[in-house]
Write a protein that holds these residues in place. Structure first.
Motif, PDB file in Angstrom:
ATOM      1  N   GLU A   1     -37.455  39.558  31.274  1.00 24.76           N
ATOM      2  CA  GLU A   1     -37.918  38.517  30.356  1.00 24.76           C
ATOM      3  C   GLU A   1     -38.629  37.400  31.113  1.00 24.76           C
ATOM      4  O   GLU A   1     -39.687  36.919  30.684  1.00 24.76           O
ATOM      5  CB  GLU A   1     -36.731  37.965  29.571  1.00 24.76           C
ATOM      6  N   ILE A   2     -38.074  37.005  32.250  1.00 23.67           N
ATOM      7  CA  ILE A   2     -38.660  35.900  33.007  1.00 23.67           C
ATOM      8  C   ILE A   2     -39.956  36.330  33.692  1.00 23.67           C
ATOM      9  O   ILE A   2     -40.942  35.587  33.697  1.00 23.67           O
ATOM     10  CB  ILE A   2     -37.638  35.361  34.030  1.00 23.67           C
ATOM     11  N   ILE A   3     -39.986  37.535  34.267  1.00 21.92           N
ATOM     12  CA  ILE A   3     -41.220  38.021  34.905  1.00 21.92           C
ATOM     13  C   ILE A   3     -42.315  38.204  33.865  1.00 21.92           C
ATOM     14  O   ILE A   3     -43.485  37.877  34.109  1.00 21.92           O
ATOM     15  CB  ILE A   3     -40.960  39.338  35.663  1.00 21.92           C
TER      16      ILE A   3
ATOM     17  N   LEU B   1     -28.495  33.273  33.974  1.00 24.86           N
ATOM     18  CA  LEU B   1     -27.261  34.051  33.829  1.00 24.86           C
ATOM     19  C   LEU B   1     -26.030  33.225  34.199  1.00 24.86           C
ATOM     20  O   LEU B   1     -24.929  33.776  34.278  1.00 24.86           O
ATOM     21  CB  LEU B   1     -27.329  35.288  34.729  1.00 24.86           C
ATOM     22  N   ASN B   2     -26.249  31.929  34.440  1.00 27.44           N
ATOM     23  CA  ASN B   2     -25.151  31.046  34.881  1.00 27.44           C
ATOM     24  C   ASN B   2     -24.517  31.550  36.174  1.00 27.44           C
ATOM     25  O   ASN B   2     -23.297  31.508  36.339  1.00 27.44           O
ATOM     26  CB  ASN B   2     -24.088  30.899  33.783  1.00 27.44           C
TER      27      ASN B   2
ATOM     28  N   ALA C   1     -26.920  33.003  45.299  1.00 22.28           N
ATOM     29  CA  ALA C   1     -26.194  33.770  46.317  1.00 22.28           C
ATOM     30  C   ALA C   1     -25.411  34.920  45.680  1.00 22.28           C
ATOM     31  O   ALA C   1     -25.269  35.993  46.273  1.00 22.28           O
ATOM     32  CB  ALA C   1     -25.251  32.847  47.085  1.00 22.28           C
ATOM     33  N   THR C   2     -24.916  34.697  44.469  1.00 22.53           N
ATOM     34  CA  THR C   2     -24.189  35.757  43.764  1.00 22.53           C
ATOM     35  C   THR C   2     -25.135  36.875  43.354  1.00 22.53           C
ATOM     36  O   THR C   2     -24.804  38.057  43.453  1.00 22.53           O
ATOM     37  CB  THR C   2     -23.496  35.184  42.515  1.00 22.53           C
TER      38      THR C   2
ATOM     39  N   GLY D   1     -27.252  45.461  35.044  1.00 16.81           N
ATOM     40  CA  GLY D   1     -28.061  45.643  33.849  1.00 16.81           C
ATOM     41  C   GLY D   1     -28.428  44.314  33.207  1.00 16.81           C
ATOM     42  O   GLY D   1     -29.558  44.117  32.748  1.00 16.81           O
ATOM     43  N   GLU D   2     -27.485  43.372  33.191  1.00 18.94           N
ATOM     44  CA  GLU D   2     -27.745  42.038  32.629  1.00 18.94           C
ATOM     45  C   GLU D   2     -28.794  41.310  33.459  1.00 18.94           C
ATOM     46  O   GLU D   2     -29.686  40.643  32.916  1.00 18.94           O
ATOM     47  CB  GLU D   2     -26.448  41.234  32.591  1.00 18.94           C
ATOM     48  N   ILE D   3     -28.687  41.433  34.777  1.00 16.87           N
ATOM     49  CA  ILE D   3     -29.649  40.779  35.664  1.00 16.87           C
ATOM     50  C   ILE D   3     -31.044  41.342  35.446  1.00 16.87           C
ATOM     51  O   ILE D   3     -32.030  40.599  35.349  1.00 16.87           O
ATOM     52  CB  ILE D   3     -29.213  40.938  37.138  1.00 16.87           C
TER      53      ILE D   3
END
Length: 216
Positions: free
Chosen positions: A44-46, A63-64, A68-69, A36-38
């Motif tokens: 917002e970025i798109i 998201l720090n 790869a994560t 959900g955070e991603i």
């Protein structure tokens, strides 16, 4: 007359190829929260850069996380964008159905829906810009297009109800809905950059333009 029977042997078919297994993704509540955070940050970025200019690296960095994560939760940028579209439509549909169920005349429903969308965006982040989803795969475009059309028809119903109950002037509801959707689409792109903007200020401006008109 002697008939010679040709002995046939069954040809052994090759074993089906084993499907490549994707990396298992945890279904825990913590993983759901991270997805959900991603999605929120990706929206917002798109919205601010467009799908073409947004990168997985930028989303992960916001998201720090290492990119790869992020791939542990979404296999690629396209699947993440599709999740953003679905998430935004789910939120919009939930608000739309709740507004309809609460009742009121057509104009009240439209005002309430817009207000609820602004409040929801303030609390949970903006909805994804709905104007373009051409970059999705064809089956994904079909799903998003049909879903968006259902929402458009529901908004048309609000206008038709308002025209019938006298709370909305006689108009072309299909055309008016396109104008309203255009306004709502762009809110997610330009509104975050307006300093000191509040939902009350924005709602007052929308009410003046969309409901009362600018003529004195």
């Amino acid at each position: 007359m002697t008939t010679t029977t040709k002995k046939t042997t069954s040809k052994k078919l090759p074993a089906p190829a084993t499907e490549k297994k994707s990396k298992a993704v945890s279904q825990s509540a913590k993983s759901d929260q991270k997805r959900g955070e991603i999605v929120r940050v990706a929206i917002e970025i798109i919205n601010s850069r467009s799908y073409a200019q947004a990168t997985v690296v930028d989303i992960a960095a916001a998201l720090n996380l290492r990119d790869a994560t992020l791939y542990h939760y979404f296999p690629d940028k396209l699947s993440l964008a599709y999740a953003c579209h679905r998430h935004s439509l789910e939120r919009f549909e939930r608000l739309l159905l709740a507004t309809d169920a609460a009742g009121g005349n057509g104009a009240h429903k439209l005002r309430q829906l817009i207000r609820d969308m602004l409040d929801d965006s303030q609390a949970n982040g903006p909805l994804l810009y709905f104007g373009d989803f051409s970059y999705l795969h064809a089956p994904q475009r079909k799903v998003i297009g049909a879903w968006g059309e259902r929402m458009r028809q529901h908004l048309i119903k609000f206008l038709q109800e308002g025209m019938k109950d006298g709370s909305i002037i006689q108009c072309e509801p299909e055309l008016v809905v396109h104008l309203l959707i255009g306004m709502l689409i762009w809110l997610g792109k330009w509104v975050p950059g307006v300093p000191g903007l509040t939902v009350d200020r924005l709602m007052t401006a929308i009410d003046a333009v969309a409901f009362r008109g600018l003529d004195k």
